[in-house]
Design a protein around this motif. Structure first.
Motif, short mmCIF file in Angstrom:
data_model
loop_
_atom_site.label_atom_id
_atom_site.label_comp_id
_atom_site.label_asym_id
_atom_site.label_seq_id
_atom_site.Cartn_x
_atom_site.Cartn_y
_atom_site.Cartn_z
N VAL A 21 0.84 -1.20 0.00
CA VAL A 21 0.00 0.00 0.00
C VAL A 21 0.87 1.25 0.00
O VAL A 21 0.56 2.24 -0.67
CB VAL A 21 -0.95 -0.03 1.21
N HIS A 22 1.96 1.22 0.75
CA HIS A 22 2.84 2.38 0.84
C HIS A 22 3.39 2.75 -0.53
O HIS A 22 3.46 3.95 -0.88
CB HIS A 22 3.98 2.07 1.81
N LEU A 23 3.79 1.78 -1.34
CA LEU A 23 4.36 2.07 -2.65
C LEU A 23 3.31 2.59 -3.63
O LEU A 23 3.66 3.17 -4.66
CB LEU A 23 5.03 0.83 -3.22
N HIS A 24 2.04 2.37 -3.34
CA HIS A 24 0.98 2.87 -4.21
C HIS A 24 0.38 4.18 -3.71
O HIS A 24 -0.65 4.63 -4.23
CB HIS A 24 -0.14 1.81 -4.35
N GLU A 25 0.99 4.80 -2.67
CA GLU A 25 0.48 6.08 -2.18
C GLU A 25 0.68 7.20 -3.19
O GLU A 25 -0.09 8.15 -3.24
CB GLU A 25 1.16 6.45 -0.85
N ASP A 26 1.72 7.09 -3.98
CA ASP A 26 1.97 8.10 -5.01
C ASP A 26 0.83 8.03 -6.04
O ASP A 26 0.53 6.97 -6.58
CB ASP A 26 3.31 7.81 -5.69
N PRO A 27 0.17 9.19 -6.33
CA PRO A 27 -0.96 9.16 -7.29
C PRO A 27 -0.57 8.60 -8.64
O PRO A 27 -1.39 7.96 -9.31
CB PRO A 27 -1.37 10.63 -7.38
N SER A 28 0.69 8.81 -9.07
CA SER A 28 1.10 8.28 -10.38
C SER A 28 1.12 6.75 -10.39
O SER A 28 1.05 6.14 -11.45
CB SER A 28 2.49 8.81 -10.74
N ALA A 29 1.22 6.14 -9.22
CA ALA A 29 1.24 4.68 -9.16
C ALA A 29 -0.15 4.08 -9.27
O ALA A 29 -0.29 2.86 -9.40
CB ALA A 29 1.90 4.22 -7.86
N ARG A 30 -1.20 4.92 -9.21
CA ARG A 30 -2.57 4.39 -9.25
C ARG A 30 -3.29 4.77 -10.55
O ARG A 30 -4.51 4.75 -10.60
CB ARG A 30 -3.36 4.93 -8.05
N THR A 31 -2.52 5.11 -11.57
CA THR A 31 -3.15 5.47 -12.84
C THR A 31 -3.34 4.27 -13.75
O THR A 31 -4.22 4.26 -14.60
CB THR A 31 -2.27 6.52 -13.55
N ASP A 32 -2.52 3.26 -13.59
CA ASP A 32 -2.60 2.09 -14.45
C ASP A 32 -3.10 0.88 -13.66
O ASP A 32 -3.10 0.87 -12.42
CB ASP A 32 -1.22 1.76 -15.05
N LEU A 33 -3.50 -0.15 -14.41
CA LEU A 33 -3.93 -1.39 -13.77
C LEU A 33 -2.73 -2.10 -13.17
O LEU A 33 -1.57 -1.84 -13.50
CB LEU A 33 -4.63 -2.29 -14.79
N LEU A 34 -3.03 -3.01 -12.25
CA LEU A 34 -1.98 -3.75 -11.57
C LEU A 34 -1.21 -4.61 -12.55
O LEU A 34 -1.79 -5.28 -13.42
CB LEU A 34 -2.59 -4.64 -10.48
N SER A 35 0.10 -4.60 -12.37
CA SER A 35 0.94 -5.43 -13.24
C SER A 35 2.15 -5.89 -12.41
O SER A 35 2.90 -5.04 -11.91
CB SER A 35 1.41 -4.63 -14.45
N PRO A 36 2.30 -7.19 -12.27
CA PRO A 36 1.42 -8.28 -12.71
C PRO A 36 0.18 -8.37 -11.83
O PRO A 36 0.24 -8.10 -10.63
CB PRO A 36 2.31 -9.52 -12.54
N ALA A 37 -0.91 -8.73 -12.43
CA ALA A 37 -2.17 -8.83 -11.70
C ALA A 37 -2.14 -10.07 -10.81
O ALA A 37 -1.82 -11.16 -11.28
CB ALA A 37 -3.33 -8.89 -12.67
N PRO A 38 -2.46 -9.92 -9.54
CA PRO A 38 -2.49 -11.10 -8.65
C PRO A 38 -3.66 -12.01 -9.03
O PRO A 38 -4.64 -11.56 -9.61
CB PRO A 38 -2.68 -10.48 -7.26
N PRO A 39 -3.59 -13.25 -8.69
CA PRO A 39 -4.68 -14.18 -9.03
C PRO A 39 -5.95 -13.82 -8.27
O PRO A 39 -5.91 -13.18 -7.21
CB PRO A 39 -4.12 -15.54 -8.61
N PRO A 40 -7.12 -14.21 -8.82
CA PRO A 40 -8.38 -13.91 -8.12
C PRO A 40 -8.44 -14.47 -6.71
O PRO A 40 -9.16 -13.94 -5.85
CB PRO A 40 -9.44 -14.55 -9.02
N ALA A 41 -7.70 -15.52 -6.45
CA ALA A 41 -7.74 -16.10 -5.11
C ALA A 41 -7.20 -15.13 -4.06
O ALA A 41 -7.52 -15.25 -2.87
CB ALA A 41 -6.92 -17.39 -5.08
#
Length: 1770
Positions: free
Chosen positions: A1407-1427
């Motif tokens: 969560v800390h690494l995604h606090e920067d607004p620029s980090a929340r502009t794109d979809l997650l990569s790699p996307a974690p599994p639905p589980a």
């Protein structure tokens, strides 16, 4: 006739030439100074005066050196005035003696002895030196005067024998001097001698007297002297410099300051040493001396023909540059050098000065010198540039300013640190704009960007420009930004924006209608400001606005009067309307249904109104008195029906505040009632207030008792004697009472106390629950000590007899109460001796239990208590036990405060001020007071009771010691003697409370001594305690008893910690510290414990105490040189444990005092120059301790070594430590040296230039073997790696490759290593790789960290994750790779099910690494599994883990939902968890996580719901908005901030708002935004009405009123609410217009209208019944006290507010268009019935102050006025 009477009176004073008493001395000195007739008389009769002066001085010398200082000062002052006022007469006797001159010779001999230290008082010695200087001025010739100075100096020899002074023969007996006599005499001569005498150059002489004999002797050993000598030397040197400057250049005969002689070097070193480390209290004198020295140096160079070179200036500048930036003396010295070097030259040498000033501004002690330095530079630069560039424009000058200062000033003004930003705005910005006006444009450009920081800077800039009258108003220049400031979540920014509206010193123009409308909205939204500073600044801002409005209205009123009749001008109408609105707003928010913050703000606003807009003149106010023509404005306003400041509604609101549980509400309300309301309360309210006060005084709760006592005091001050006689109960047998309100009420309270004492003696449990003793005690204290009318009554002759009788009875009753309480706590039915020891806590518990069972046996036993008796005793205190304890402890505290204040009151010099010879309280009464306080202090253990009694005893002793009566003065000495005698043997008490109140008892007696004087009580006390504490312990002692030695240590600790005793006790610092260190090695635990506590207290006094744990930087301490200069005896004390620990290398003996010594040394501050010989000894011993076999000693010695290695010696010491590491040696030595080297390199400034430490880097590289497997100890390898981490910037690339290879090998796959420290080494290796990846910003290195995250070692993974949280987000490329790594390893971590700590760190880092607004502009990569989603959802739904882990899991889940594909089922489950966790009763961690999750993922869901159809998505969004409403009202500020961010993001998505993008809105503004979103986008939803109605609490009004009317006392313990910050009544008023608007917009048949009708069917009968019950309840007769009780009940107010809101809603629902003409099915009542009942109830409640309303009908809610600021409409 007058002259004859004066002569007769003065002649009687000196008749017989006897020694004068102190009073006669004062009289003679006063007449000599002020009376011309007296001086003429004594010119004619000089001999008797000389004889009396000689006799007086001789008698003073016969007294001990530490005798009474005042008489000695006045005796010397008499001689000084003689020489000053009669120079001719005295000069004749000195220079041409004729006859018997023994009196004058005796005076001179005595003065010389005083100077030599026969009198210890410093002021007397200085006066004696000045007197002799005055005597020298009487010389007939300059040569005679110069010769007299030489003769005076000759008299100071140890055995002067017979000497000549003028024409007199003097015989000065030998005196043991202290070395200060020369400095004292030279100061006197330099101060008072004429310049002609000082500069007289004898024939054939090379130098004048000033340069030859009066120059202070500055030898090489001056720094070893004590503090008094150094201070006297510095002051003498400063005076000498001043006289030299006055006399230069005529006295110069050669180089004095600019030469290379030893004397010039010593002078330079002396002035620099004092400038660098100024003595306490002499910093200004030191700076003046330094400036004088620099000035004289320049003049000398110029006079002697050396105009170009000034090497000393450059030398001083280099020394200043070498000082660390936290050195306070650095900046005044720099300011002193600035005029001689110029700003450009100084800034070229000190390019980092702007940054250093920025650091200083954020530190309290360094802020003033930093601001002064900036101002000095700006003034210097303005002068230099204006002279060098005469035609330069202001813009060009501002550009030059910007090159040096713009980045630092802009950073300071944008800083989030409140103190730094405020100081920059108040200290730096105004002068900048004044000297460089064009800098405003440059600053505005710097603040033009988005974000909170730019808003801070812009608001501060505009506020300062407005105050200085520069530039256009911000309202017209940039209204959008101003609106953003007013809605911002930062309090300082909002206040700055409000100041722009409300004006400042430069704002004379009255505000217009647009500004006032914005101010109204702003005030409503900011009534609940959470910080006290915000509320106070808001009050000041509103006061300025009211002042502008008032002055504008007065001007308009004058112009209307000059123009004749006509309509009122607009400023007058605006002022009248706004003041009336503010009055109604303030009064309406004073009800108990409002929160503490809102009531406090409303009180402050009401105070501002009453101070500014009334004509009440107060002598206490130094400024802000009403204008002379204020009465005319008040007449106009009242004629218009406005400004009824003292209305009954306001009076009732303030009376409700008197019942509040906090003093911050009660005290201001009582003050307003006293100052601004009519002198007498209405009779009906007076009786009701007395009854209500008596009810409050019968409560067991302390806060209610305090409220009742304040009500009694208010009654005393606001009710006349006739009314009091009618309402106060009196016994029938009592005779007539004098017409004195104080006597009437205090007599009643005393009777009440006596009755309750009798009841308590019969049944303590029942009395403590129903009639506690502390009620009347608190009221007596209030009415006796804090009511001014009581003091005035005591000074009246007509009531003095009554007061004498009443006070004596009060003291006796208080003594009886104290005796009873102590007997109860002792478990005895009868009183014990005063010297009896305090019972242990266990014994007190048994005594309390006995009192409880006795009370239960008397008939108060309940079924629950019987069941409790049969089972085991409860672990927690029962309510009965709590009631008895509360009664005992609060009563003891109140008795202490009351007795102390009463003794001080009756011992005041002004009492008694009548002709009666009898005091108000006889000596027997005072002795009773002292004995009572002594008994309480010695036999209590509760800290609150001890504090109250201690304050009382200190007051008593202070008052007794200031009395002229010797019998009264001796009482404290007798008390002290009795107390010290108690220490002679073991005391029968436990050791759980640090010897109970005994240390406090001794401290109180000693603290009563005057702060100026010899302090004989303190000296006697400390000497006795030191002697007792040094006694050897007995061979066998009882561990349950307090040993005398232990008690002595505790008393010494109390003295050291005492507020007024800490500094005086430092006189015994060396024996105290030696005692502490000895106690640490005692075999007795109590001695070790007491020694540890005394050591902590002493360290705080020696080094200064920081305000908090965080506020303890190195700049707070002293350097070793300064420390040992302040306390020279401590050197030997601290060296002794270090020397005793220097044994053989294998010696593993523990030295108990060693750790304490190292702790003290580690708190010192590193010096900047080379060590002296004494501090070098400490460095040598500390280096030797690196070989200690004790790990803690090695670690602590490393910290202690840092202050003893100045920067100049850093490299040498590091090389010394590292050279011993080249070859294998003892492990302890290797480890200790590595720790010491690491500590030295980690200090501030050590690694700022690697080129200066290249030799150290090479040496570290040379011992690389310490990291290889050749070194088998993991702790040594990890210590070497930590040392290496501090030097990686200077290491070679090849060496770092070797290190990385070794570290990688260590982190490689290997078997389990059980060696001690192996885990530490692996964690340190992982941190090293992480730091290198971050330092080099290398993606490949960062990618390699994935192997560590996937590795099997959980501690390595946690080390990497901890680094990610600390430093991982600083570099964007590295942060991007880390985000991918954490996402990639998330599912394995969840599958692993390892340690919760590892999972928590992983989720937190993600969560800390995604606090920067620029980090929340794109979809997650790699996307974690639905589980992953399902596992996290299951984790938060089950709630089986710790709250911290659950919070991290919810935030990570929110992040996955926000950046992943839309998953409605998962969102539904997530929203249910979030809604559940947002409720007030949930834990704080979970509520904060809910708010963060709402910010992360809530905006996307809400926007998607209002943009697309679908009831499920709308229900989901409403659920989130409902959670946001709860969270925005949360009691935790961090939760409200996160929820405000969610509301701010929603506001940006809505569009059309006046605020800038990226602004975090205030919580109240965010609340309105969420309601607006619900009303705009989800008003037609079926779930909207039920959801909003959840926020109207359902209250049982009938039950509450029944509880108010019940006579049973309240419970001792009140259940805390789930959310003390929430205000349901206020939110109900906010919600009402939203609900009404929804009803108006809903169409026929709409789901919302159907829901509203169903709600009306269920609630209408109940609401109608409650309205009718209200009318009946508030129509009772003779129920004034009941109404007052309801007036102060928060629950009743909340229930009534919600009831009125529901009634209005029901009326609107029932009167809807589709329901006209017919009833809503199933309601059971018509809208007309409901409206009538609603109207009657509201009118009746308003009459009783229960439902104050704004008269103009303006409701709080969604207003459109903020947009007017942007629209520009007025």
């Amino acid at each position: 006739m007058v002259s004859e009477e004066v002569a007769r009176m003065l002649g009687s004073l000196t008749q017989g030439q006897q020694a004068l008493a102190l009073g006669d001395l004062r009289t003679v000195c006063l007449f000599l100074e002020e009376s011309t007739l007296a001086r003429e008389h004594w010119r004619r009769a000089l001999n008797p005066l000389l004889g009396s002066a000689a006799s007086t001085l001789a008698s003073v010398l016969e007294e001990p050196a530490t005798g009474p200082s005042e008489r000695a000062c006045h005796a010397v002052k008499l001689a000084l005035q003689l020489f000053q006022t009669m120079p001719g007469e005295v000069g004749v006797l000195l220079w041409s003696p004729a006859g018997n001159m023994e009196a004058l010779a005796s005076i001179l001999q005595s003065l010389v002895q005083v100077i030599m230290g026969k009198v210890a008082n410093k002021d007397a010695r200085l006066l004696a030196g000045t007197a002799l200087g005055m005597l020298v001025n009487t010389a007939p010739t300059l040569e005679a005067g110069a010769r007299a100075v030489s003769e005076l100096l000759g008299l100071l020899s140890p055995d002067p024998g017979e000497q000549t002074l003028g024409g007199l023969q003097l015989a000065v007996p030998p005196v043991n001097t202290d070395g200060l006599e020369y400095l004292v005499l030279s100061r006197g001569l330099l101060t008072s001698c004429r310049r002609e005498i000082l500069t007289f150059r004898p024939p054939g002489g090379k130098a004048c007297l000033l340069l030859r004999d009066l120059m202070p002797l500055i030898g090489p050993g001056w720094s070893e002297k004590n503090m008094d000598y150094r201070a006297s030397l510095l002051q003498a040197f400063s005076l000498w410099l001043r006289r030299v400057r006055e006399s230069a250049p005529g006295i110069w005969t050669g180089r004095l300051l600019s030469g290379a002689s030893l004397g010039a070097q010593q002078l330079t070193q002396f002035i620099w040493s004092n400038t660098k480390s100024p003595l306490e209290g002499l910093s200004e004198a030191t700076l003046r001396s330094f400036s004088l020295f620099l000035e004289l140096y320049g003049k000398e160079c110029e006079y002697l023909g050396n105009d170009a070179e000034r090497p000393l200036y450059d030398e001083f500048l280099e020394r200043v540059r070498a000082l660390p930036w936290p050195t306070k003396a650095r900046y005044p010295a720099l300011c002193a050098l600035l005029p001689f070097l110029g700003s450009e030259r100084v800034l070229a040498v000190l390019p980092e000065l702007p940054k250093h000033l920025l650091f200083c501004l954020s530190t309290n002690p360094l802020s003033p010198p930093a601001a002064d330095t900036y101002c000095c530079f700006l003034r210097a630069q303005r002068g230099e540039w204006a002279t060098a560039e005469a035609g330069a424009s202001e813009g060009a000058l501002a550009e030059r300013w910007a090159r040096h200062w713009l980045p630092a000033v802009a950073e300071a003004l944008q800083s989030p640190v409140v103190a730094l930003q405020a100081r920059a705005a108040s200290s730096l910005l105004p002068l900048t704009l004044q000297l460089f006006p064009a800098s405003a444009g440059l600053l505005e450009k710097a603040f033009a960007g988005p974000g909170l920081a730019c808003l801070r800077g812009w608001a501060a800039l505009q506020k300062t420009r407005k105050e200085l009258g520069q530039g256009p108003p911000a309202v017209s220049q940039n209204p959008g930004r101003l609106a953003t400031c007013l809605a911002c979540g930062d309090e300082a920014v909002r206040l700055a924006g409000a100041s722009l509206l409300c004006g400042g010193p430069g704002s004379a123009q009255a505000p217009g209608a647009k500004e006032l409308a914005v101010v109204q909205d702003f005030l409503w939204l900011n009534l609940s400001g959470s910080s006290a500073s915000f509320r106070q600044l808001l009050q000041a801002t509103v006061s300025r606005l009211l002042g502008r409005l008032r002055d504008g209205a007065l001007a308009a009123l004058r112009s209307q009067g000059a123009a004749g009749s006509g309509p009122p001008p607009e400023p007058l109408l605006l002022t009248g309307d706004f003041v009336e609105w503010l009055l109604q707003l303030s009064v309406s928010q004073l009800g108990p249904a409002s929160g503490f913050q809102r009531r406090r703000t409303a009180l402050l606003l009401l105070t501002a109104l009453l101070v500014t807009c009334t004509d009440s003149w107060s002598p206490e106010r130094k400024k802000g008195q009403p204008p002379p023509n204020m009465a005319a404005l008040l007449t106009w306003a009242r004629r218009s029906g406005h400004w009824d400041f003292t209305s009954r509604a306001t009076l009732l609101a303030l009376l409700s505040c008197l019942q509040d549980g906090t003093g911050e509400i009660r005290e201001p309300a009582a003050s307003l009632l006293l100052l601004y309301f009519p002198p007498a309360l209405p009779i009906d309210l007076a009786g009701a207030l007395l009854e209500r006060a008596c009810q409050a005084l019968s409560s067991a709760r302390g806060q209610e008792v305090e409220a009742g006592a304040l009500m009694m005091q208010t009654l005393l001050q606001k009710v006349d004697s006739d009314t009091l006689q009618n309402i106060v109960p009196r016994p029938k047998e009592e005779g007539p009472v004098l017409g004195c309100p104080s006597l009437i009420l205090i007599s009643y309270l005393l009777r009440l106390l006596q009755e309750r004492l009798t009841a308590a003696q019969q049944d303590l449990l029942q009395a403590a629950c129903l009639q506690p003793l502390h009620g009347p005690l608190c009221a007596l204290r209030r009415c006796l000590l804090e009511a001014p009318c009581t003091g005035r009554s005591m000074r009246q002759a007509s009531t003095q007899g009554s007061w004498q009788e009443l006070l004596l009875a009060t003291v006796k009753t208080l003594a009886e109460v104290a005796s009873f309480l102590l007997a109860v706590l002792q478990g005895s039915g009868e009183d014990l001796q005063p010297a009896a020891a305090a019972p242990s806590l266990a014994n007190m518990g048994l005594a309390i239990n006995a009192a409880v069972w006795q009370g239960r046996a008397a008939g108060l036993r309940s079924e629950e208590e019987e069941e409790e008796e049969e089972g085991e005793p409860p672990l927690l205190l029962s309510e009965e036990q709590g009631c008895i304890l509360t009664c005992c402890w609060i009563s003891a505290k109140e008795i202490g405060l009351l007795l102390g204040g009463l003794a001080e009151k009756v011992l005041l010099p002004a009492l008694p001020a009548t002709d009666s010879k009898l005091p108000l309280l006889p000596v027997e009464g005072l002795q009773t007071i002292v004995a009572t306080l002594q008994g309480l202090l010695l036999r209590c253990r509760h800290w609150g009771a001890l504090e109250g009694c201690a304050a009382g005893l200190t007051t008593v002793c202070r008052a007794l010691l200031s009395q002229p009566d010797p019998e009264l003065q001796e009482l404290p000495q007798q008390l002290l003697s009795q107390g010290l005698e108690l220490l002679s043997g073991p005391r029968n008490s436990s050791v759980t409370r640090r010897a109970a109140g005994f240390p406090l008892f001794i401290q109180c007696i000693v603290a009563g001594e005057p702060p100026t004087g010899a302090r004989p009580l303190l000296t006697c006390c400390v000497s006795t305690l030191l002697e007792l504490a040094r006694r050897p312990l007995p061979q066998v002692w009882d561990q349950t008893l307090d040993l005398p030695q232990v008690s002595a240590l505790h008393v010494l600790q109390a003295l050291v910690r005492g507020a007024g005793l800490g500094a005086p006790t430092l006189e015994w610092a060396a024996p105290l510290l030696e005692l502490c260190l000895g106690a640490l090695g005692s075999p007795c635990w109590a001695m070790r414990n007491a020694g540890t506590q005394l050591f902590g207290a002493l360290i705080g006094r020696l080094l200064g105490q920081s305000l908090s744990r965080e506020d303890s930087g190195s700049h707070k301490g002293l350097s070793p040189e300064a420390f040992f200069t302040l306390y020279p005896p401590l050197e030997a004390v601290l060296l002794a444990p270090l020397l005793s620990s220097l044994g053989a290398p294998g010696d593993s003996c523990l030295h108990p005092a060693l750790h304490a010594v190292l702790t003290l040394l580690a708190k010192l501050q590193p010096g900047t120059e080379h060590l002296t010989s004494r501090t070098a000894r400490f460095q040598e011993r500390l280096l030797h301790l690196s070989a200690s076999p004790v790990y803690a000693t090695r670690a602590m010695s490393a910290r202690a070594l840092v202050p003893f290695v100045p920067l100049a010696e850093l490299e040498d010491v590091l090389l010394l430590l590292l050279r011993g590491l080249a070859e294998p040696g003892p492990h302890n030595t290797l480890h200790g040296r590595l720790l010491q080297a690491q500590a030295l390199l980690a200090r501030d400034g050590a690694c700022r230039a690697f080129q200066g430490l290249q030799a150290v880097v090479r040496q570290v590289e040379a011992v690389f073997w310490l990291l290889t497997p050749a070194q088998r100890c993991p702790l040594i390898r990890s210590a070497y790696l930590r040392l290496l981490s501090l030097l990686t910037g200077g290491c070679s690339t090849d060496f770092l490759r070797q290190v990385e290879a070794a570290v990688a090998q260590e982190l490689g796959p290997c078997g389990p290593d059980t060696q001690v420290g192996a885990s530490v080494l692996r964690q340190e290796s992982a941190r090293f790789l992480c730091r290198e990846a971050g330092r080099l910003a290398d993606p490949s290195r960062t990618q390699a960290l994935g192997s560590l995250l996937r590795g099997p070692d959980p501690e390595v993974r946690q080390a990497v994750l901890a680094w990610v949280l600390e430093e991982g987000g600083r570099c964007k490329p590295v942060a991007g790779i880390l985000r991918a790594l954490l996402l990639e390893t998330l599912w394995p971590v969840l599958q692993d099910g390892g340690s919760p700590e590892g999972l928590k760190l992983h989720l937190e880092a993600l969560v800390h690494l995604h606090e920067d607004p620029s980090a929340r502009t794109d979809l997650l990569s790699p996307a974690p599994p639905p589980a992953c989603l399902d596992r996290l959802l299951s984790l938060v739904e089950m709630a089986g883990a710790s709250p911290t882990l659950l919070g991290r899991a919810l935030c990570a889940l929110s992040l996955l939902l926000a950046l992943g594909p839309e998953d409605l089922p998962a969102l539904g489950r997530w929203s249910l968890v979030l809604e559940r966790w947002s409720e007030p009763r949930t834990g704080e961690d979970l509520r904060l996580a809910a708010a963060q999750s709402l910010r992360l993922a809530g905006v996307r869901v809400v926007v998607r719901a209002w943009a697309g159809p679908g009831p499920s998505l709308a229900a989901l969004a409403l659920r989130l908005l409902n959670a946001g409403i709860f969270l925005l009202q949360d009691e935790d500020r961090a939760v409200r901030l996160e929820a405000s961010m969610f509301a701010s993001l929603l506001a940006q998505q809505m569009g059309g708002q006046p605020w800038e993008a990226g602004t975090t809105l205030q919580a109240n503004q965010g609340l309105l935004i969420l309601l607006q979103v619900i009303g705009t986008h989800f008003g037609a939803c079926e779930d909207t009405w039920p959801l909003l109605m959840l926020h109207l609490p359902q209250c049982d009004l009938e039950g509450l009123l029944e509880e108010v009317g019940a006579s049973r006392p309240p419970s001792l313990y009140e259940e805390d609410g789930a959310n003390f910050f929430a205000e349901p009544a206020v939110f109900a008023q906010i919600l009402l217009p939203v609900l009404l608007r929804l009803l108006d917009r809903a169409e026929d048949g709409a789901p919302l209208r159907a829901q509203a009708q169903r709600w009306a069917v269920a609630r209408a009968p109940l609401v109608l019944q409650s309205l009718r019950h209200c009318c009946l309840w508030w129509s009772q007769d003779d129920a004034g006290a009941l109404f007052l009780k309801a007036l102060g009940c928060p629950k009743v107010h909340t229930a009534l507010t919600v009831l009125l809101v529901e009634a209005e809603l029901l009326v609107r629902v029932l009167e809807a268009p589709q329901a006209s003409g017919a009833m809503v099915p199933g309601v059971g009542c018509t809208s007309q019935e409901l409206r009538q009942a609603w109207g009657r109830a509201r009118a009746l409640l308003t009459q009783h102050g229960m439902a104050p309303q704004l008269k103009d009908g303006r409701r709080p809610g969604l207003a459109e006025r903020p947009r007017a600021l942007v629209d520009g409409s007025r």
